[in-house]
Design a protein around this motif. Structure first.
Motif, mmCIF file in Angstrom:
data_model
loop_
_atom_site.group_PDB
_atom_site.id
_atom_site.type_symbol
_atom_site.label_atom_id
_atom_site.label_comp_id
_atom_site.label_asym_id
_atom_site.label_seq_id
_atom_site.Cartn_x
_atom_site.Cartn_y
_atom_site.Cartn_z
ATOM 1 N N ASP A 57 0.850 -1.185 0.000
ATOM 2 C CA ASP A 57 0.000 0.000 0.000
ATOM 3 C C ASP A 57 0.888 1.237 0.000
ATOM 4 N N ARG A 58 0.432 2.284 -0.687
ATOM 5 C CA ARG A 58 1.235 3.508 -0.735
ATOM 6 C C ARG A 58 0.371 4.668 -1.199
ATOM 7 N N ALA A 59 0.844 5.858 -0.937
ATOM 8 C CA ALA A 59 0.240 7.079 -1.457
ATOM 9 C C ALA A 59 1.288 7.728 -2.358
ATOM 10 N N VAL A 60 0.844 8.350 -3.423
ATOM 11 C CA VAL A 60 1.776 8.953 -4.369
ATOM 12 C C VAL A 60 1.396 10.415 -4.586
ATOM 13 N N PRO A 61 2.368 11.331 -4.450
ATOM 14 C CA PRO A 61 2.069 12.740 -4.698
ATOM 15 C C PRO A 61 1.589 12.966 -6.124
ATOM 16 N N ASN A 62 0.659 13.871 -6.275
ATOM 17 C CA ASN A 62 0.088 14.261 -7.560
ATOM 18 C C ASN A 62 0.382 15.750 -7.721
#
Length: 122
Positions: A3-8
């Motif tokens: 699981d991860r979050a990615v900057p946009n």
């Protein structure tokens, strides 16, 4: 996959964004007219087109957490990004914060602030 979050993040010009981040090790992983993905090892940054962005008034921001912030900082300055207090691109040196975290800052060509944070030792 973990699981991860990615900057946009915004980009006024994908070619310029690829060249800027490529200078310190990010490589293009995907690109079409509406999306750009860059990777540097396990780090991923994604960009969307924002041609009318005013970098001087941008409020976009993200954090990059790495095990060796000094290596990343050296890569950025070796690519020609200089330490200064105004304008962009620019970097602010890595310093130990009262929290004990070591943090530097990159302001990219579009005015986005990228906090460079060293992961605490286990």
């Amino acid at each position: 996959m973990t699981d991860r979050a990615v900057p946009n993040l915004p980009s006024r010009d994908f070619d310029a964004t690829v060249a800027f981040y490529g200078g310190f090790g990010f490589e293009q992983d995907y690109r079409d007219e509406g999306w750009l993905i860059l990777r540097r090892g396990e780090l991923t940054l994604e960009f969307f087109p924002f041609a009318d962005l005013d970098p001087a008034s941008s409020s976009f921001m993200c954090r990059i957490r790495v095990d060796d912030v000094d290596e990343l900082y050296r890569s950025i300055t070796s690519a020609g990004v200089v330490e200064k207090t105004v304008g962009f691109p620019r970097v602010h040196p890595v310093v130990t914060q009262p929290s004990g975290l070591r943090i530097g800052n990159l302001i990219d060509i579009d005015g986005t602030q990228v906090n460079l944070i060293e992961n605490p030792a286990p």
